[in-house]
Each structure stands twice: as structure tokens, then as C-alpha cells.
Design a protein around this motif. Structure first.
Motif, PDB file in Angstrom:
ATOM      1  N   THR A  15     -44.488  16.724  -9.247  1.00 55.22           N
ATOM      2  CA  THR A  15     -43.058  17.023  -9.373  1.00 55.22           C
ATOM      3  C   THR A  15     -42.447  17.346  -8.014  1.00 55.22           C
ATOM      4  O   THR A  15     -41.370  16.846  -7.663  1.00 55.22           O
ATOM      5  CB  THR A  15     -42.858  18.218 -10.327  1.00 55.22           C
ATOM      6  N   VAL A  16     -43.139  18.176  -7.237  1.00 60.43           N
ATOM      7  CA  VAL A  16     -42.635  18.536  -5.907  1.00 60.43           C
ATOM      8  C   VAL A  16     -42.554  17.305  -5.009  1.00 60.43           C
ATOM      9  O   VAL A  16     -41.558  17.093  -4.299  1.00 60.43           O
ATOM     10  CB  VAL A  16     -43.543  19.613  -5.266  1.00 60.43           C
ATOM     11  N   PHE A  17     -43.596  16.476  -5.054  1.00 60.24           N
ATOM     12  CA  PHE A  17     -43.615  15.270  -4.214  1.00 60.24           C
ATOM     13  C   PHE A  17     -42.456  14.335  -4.557  1.00 60.24           C
ATOM     14  O   PHE A  17     -41.754  13.832  -3.660  1.00 60.24           O
ATOM     15  CB  PHE A  17     -44.950  14.547  -4.400  1.00 60.24           C
ATOM     16  N   LEU A  18     -42.228  14.094  -5.843  1.00 61.70           N
ATOM     17  CA  LEU A  18     -41.139  13.200  -6.249  1.00 61.70           C
ATOM     18  C   LEU A  18     -39.779  13.794  -5.891  1.00 61.70           C
ATOM     19  O   LEU A  18     -38.869  13.072  -5.461  1.00 61.70           O
ATOM     20  CB  LEU A  18     -41.220  12.930  -7.756  1.00 61.70           C
ATOM     21  N   THR A  19     -39.648  15.106  -6.048  1.00 61.64           N
ATOM     22  CA  THR A  19     -38.371  15.750  -5.721  1.00 61.64           C
ATOM     23  C   THR A  19     -38.064  15.632  -4.231  1.00 61.64           C
ATOM     24  O   THR A  19     -36.960  15.233  -3.830  1.00 61.64           O
ATOM     25  CB  THR A  19     -38.422  17.244  -6.116  1.00 61.64           C
ATOM     26  N   VAL A  20     -39.050  15.968  -3.418  1.00 67.24           N
ATOM     27  CA  VAL A  20     -38.851  15.913  -1.969  1.00 67.24           C
ATOM     28  C   VAL A  20     -38.605  14.481  -1.507  1.00 67.24           C
ATOM     29  O   VAL A  20     -37.736  14.227  -0.648  1.00 67.24           O
ATOM     30  CB  VAL A  20     -40.075  16.519  -1.251  1.00 67.24           C
ATOM     31  N   PHE A  68     -42.364  11.526   8.134  1.00 61.39           N
ATOM     32  CA  PHE A  68     -42.154  12.755   7.351  1.00 61.39           C
ATOM     33  C   PHE A  68     -43.421  13.142   6.580  1.00 61.39           C
ATOM     34  O   PHE A  68     -43.829  14.316   6.570  1.00 61.39           O
ATOM     35  CB  PHE A  68     -40.983  12.531   6.387  1.00 61.39           C
ATOM     36  N   LEU A  69     -44.058  12.152   5.918  1.00 65.74           N
ATOM     37  CA  LEU A  69     -45.275  12.453   5.154  1.00 65.74           C
ATOM     38  C   LEU A  69     -46.392  12.932   6.072  1.00 65.74           C
ATOM     39  O   LEU A  69     -47.142  13.862   5.730  1.00 65.74           O
ATOM     40  CB  LEU A  69     -45.728  11.203   4.382  1.00 65.74           C
ATOM     41  N   SER A  70     -46.505  12.315   7.250  1.00 65.65           N
ATOM     42  CA  SER A  70     -47.531  12.735   8.199  1.00 65.65           C
ATOM     43  C   SER A  70     -47.307  14.183   8.643  1.00 65.65           C
ATOM     44  O   SER A  70     -48.246  14.985   8.712  1.00 65.65           O
ATOM     45  CB  SER A  70     -47.518  11.791   9.410  1.00 65.65           C
ATOM     46  N   THR A 277     -35.923  23.169   2.840  1.00 61.92           N
ATOM     47  CA  THR A 277     -35.361  24.012   1.780  1.00 61.92           C
ATOM     48  C   THR A 277     -35.756  23.497   0.401  1.00 61.92           C
ATOM     49  O   THR A 277     -36.177  24.267  -0.470  1.00 61.92           O
ATOM     50  CB  THR A 277     -33.823  24.044   1.904  1.00 61.92           C
ATOM     51  N   VAL A 278     -35.625  22.192   0.216  1.00 59.94           N
ATOM     52  CA  VAL A 278     -35.985  21.603  -1.077  1.00 59.94           C
ATOM     53  C   VAL A 278     -37.479  21.792  -1.367  1.00 59.94           C
ATOM     54  O   VAL A 278     -37.877  22.130  -2.484  1.00 59.94           O
ATOM     55  CB  VAL A 278     -35.615  20.102  -1.098  1.00 59.94           C
ATOM     56  N   LEU A 279     -38.303  21.594  -0.335  1.00 54.86           N
ATOM     57  CA  LEU A 279     -39.750  21.743  -0.526  1.00 54.86           C
ATOM     58  C   LEU A 279     -40.112  23.172  -0.934  1.00 54.86           C
ATOM     59  O   LEU A 279     -40.838  23.386  -1.914  1.00 54.86           O
ATOM     60  CB  LEU A 279     -40.479  21.365   0.766  1.00 54.86           C
TER      61      LEU A 279
END
Length: 311
Positions: A15-20, A68-70, A277-279
Motif C-alpha cells: 500500500t505504501v509503495f503504490l501510494t508513494v 527515486f527508488l534507488s 511527507t507522503v511516505l
């Protein structure tokens, strides 16, 4: 139990991954130039290009996402454009203010809504219960910013007994916390009433009453005890929602929390700060939901998380 925890933790991480990831794409598709916001309206073309090169704003979207992912895997979300500091550090500095506000609001909501809901259930279909219902519906219908402005007009302007903004003293916490709590009281008291009405009419309650238990014991030990899980779940859900939804109230009261930080980040197109902030708020919200699930067996021993998971 272990399987259930791992499954819920995995769902939370997804959920966090998809949201971010969704926010990452949306803020870059939104209109506005972060280079212009950073360099100012009088910046030359060369200066704007230097800013874009410095932050990689001209790179393809896929390349920016991989970068960003890195960075995320290394616990780094980049430098905030406007604060010139690590974005996670900026958010961590503001998060205690938002947590203080949300915790105070949920405590006020629980202290008021649970007795109010029980009182409404025990006076079902009376005039006083009808008046309480009207008041809760009104509280549920009013937007946060309107309640905040109303409280400011009364307690900070007409009767200057409380600070209008900021967090210089603990009294400054009261107005924003009450503003948030009013909506929660309206929602939770109606839930408590509904659960209590069902339990007060249940056969076990009639049998317990025939055995001579006092009204106080019947109401708070038996009826409220059986209503605890849905009420506790709602409290956890509302608290998690507050962590992401106190933006308007923080702006109205100039509260130095994450909500006001989000507004500033959006105004300046500060991508790293928005993502941080979102994360952080997403991780906290998911963590609260997981904690609520794990506390179920303590409230009701009949609940077994492994069986709940299988169901």
C-alpha cells in the motif's frame, strides 16, 4: 499468528509503495515549474536551466523514478528544494507537532463520544436522544475549516482566552484539537450508539438483567465490552486518517506540523519534500492499522488472528 503479521505487513508495504509511486507520477504531471519556484520569478533562462540540471528535472520520468527508488532503498529521499536540507529530516522535525495534535484530538473524541453514544443508546427514541442526534449530524456536516474559523472568532477574538495560532504554549493546542475532534465525536458517538442498541437488545443482556446485575455493570461491562472491537477499530481508523487529513486545520491555526509543510511543498513544487511527507504519513497510517489488528485478541479472547486471516 506470525503468518498473519507477515501477511498484513506485506499488504501494508505494498500500500505504501503504490501510494508513494502514484504521488511521484501525479506531482510531475501537475502544472507548474519547480525550477521557477526555486529560482524565483526574475531568474534568467540560464539560471533556470542550471536548477533543472542540478535536480535532474529534465531527465525522463522513468529515469527520475528509478533514481527515486534507488534513493528510497538507501533511506534517502533527496534534498528539499526550499529548505536545502534532507527531506526526511525536515519531515521528522515537523512530525511531533502533527502527532501531538492527532493524539490530543483522538483522546478528546474518545472521552466525549463513548459516554455520549452510551447515553444516546440508553435514551433511545427520547426527545433528548433526538436532540443529540441532530447535534451529531450537524457536527458531521460542518467542514473543518468552518469550525476552525468559528472557534477562532469566539475564543481568540470575541473572548480572547486562547491563542489564535501557533504552538507557543500548550493552550495553543486546544482550539485545533477540538476542531478536529468535533467531526470524530459526531462519527464515533453514532457508531457507539448503534453498537450499544444492538447489545442492549441481545438475549444475553436480558438473561444478565434477570440475574439481578446492576444497570451500571450491565451497560459498561457487558454491552460496552461487546461493542469494544468495532469502536476500537473506528478509533484506530480515524487516528490513521487524521495523520493524512489535518492539512486544513493546520493551515487555519498556523500549526507547525506536516500538514502546513505539505502546503508549502506544493506551492514551491518541492518534489522531494512532498514524497517524504507522503511516505512518512503513509507508513504511520499503515502501522496504526496493523497495531489495531494485533490488539484485537486483547480486547476479545475469542478472536484469533490466524483464523481471522484465514477467513
Amino acid at each position: 499468528m506470525v503468518t498473519y503479521v507477515l501477511k498484513r505487513a506485506g499488504q501494508g508495504l505494498l500500500t505504501v509503495f503504490l501510494t508513494v509511486s502514484t504521488v511521484f507520477v501525479l506531482i510531475r504531471l501537475a502544472p507548474g515549474d519547480p525550477a521557477r519556484a526555486f529560482a524565483g520569478p526574475l531568474a534568467t533562462t540560464e539560471q533556470l536551466q542550471q536548477v533543472r540540471d542540478r535536480f535532474g528535472l529534465d531527465d525522463p520520468l522513468g529515469s527520475q523514478y528509478l533514481t527515486f527508488l534507488s534513493q528510497l532503498l538507501h533511506g534517502n529521499l533527496g534534498q528539499s528544494y526550499s529548505f536545502q536540507a534532507p527531506a526526511l529530516t525536515v519531515v521528522a522535525d515537523r512530525m511531533p507537532y502533527t502527532l501531538t495534535l492527532a493524539c490530543t484530538a483522538i483522546v478528546i473524541a474518545a472521552v466525549v463520544s463513548i459516554p455520549l453514544g452510551v447515553w444516546m443508546a440508553r435514551r433511545r427514541d427520547s426527545r433528548s436522544e433526538l436532540a443529540a442526534n441532530v447535534a451529531t449530524i450537524a457536527g458531521q456536516s460542518m467542514p473543518d475549516f468552518w469550525i476552525g474559523v468559528l472557534l477562532l472568532s469566539v475564543f481568540a477574538v470575541a473572548l480572547p482566552v486562547l491563542p489564535a495560532s501557533g504552538f507557543t504554549t500548550w493552550s495553543g493546542l486546544l482550539l485545533p484539537a477540538v476542531t478536529i475532534a468535533i467531526l470524530q465525536v459526531a462519527l464515533l458517538s453514532r457508531l457507539v450508539r448503534r453498537e450499544m442498541v444492538q447489545n442492549l437488545a441481545a438475549p444475553y443482556f436480558v438473561v444478565a438483567r434477570s440475574r439481578g446485575f446492576s444497570s451500571h455493570v450491565l451497560t459498561w461491562r457487558y454491552a460496552m465490552g461487546n461493542s469494544a472491537i468495532p469502536v476500537f477499530t473506528a478509533l484506530g481508523t480515524r487516528f490513521a486518517a487524521m495523520l493524512n487529513g489535518v492539512v486544513v486545520v493546520e493551515v487555519v491555526f498556523a500549526w507547525p506540523g506536516v500538514g502546513s509543510l505539505v502546503v508549502r511543498a506544493l506551492e514551491t513544487r518541492d518534489y522531494p519534500l512532498i514524497q517524504a511527507t507522503v511516505l512518512v504519513t503513509s507508513v504511520l497510517a499503515v502501522g496504526v492499522q496493523l497495531l489495531v489488528d494485533l490488539l484485537y485478541p486483547l480486547l476479545d479472547p475469542r478472536v484469533r488472528l490466524g483464523k481471522a486471516s484465514a477467513a
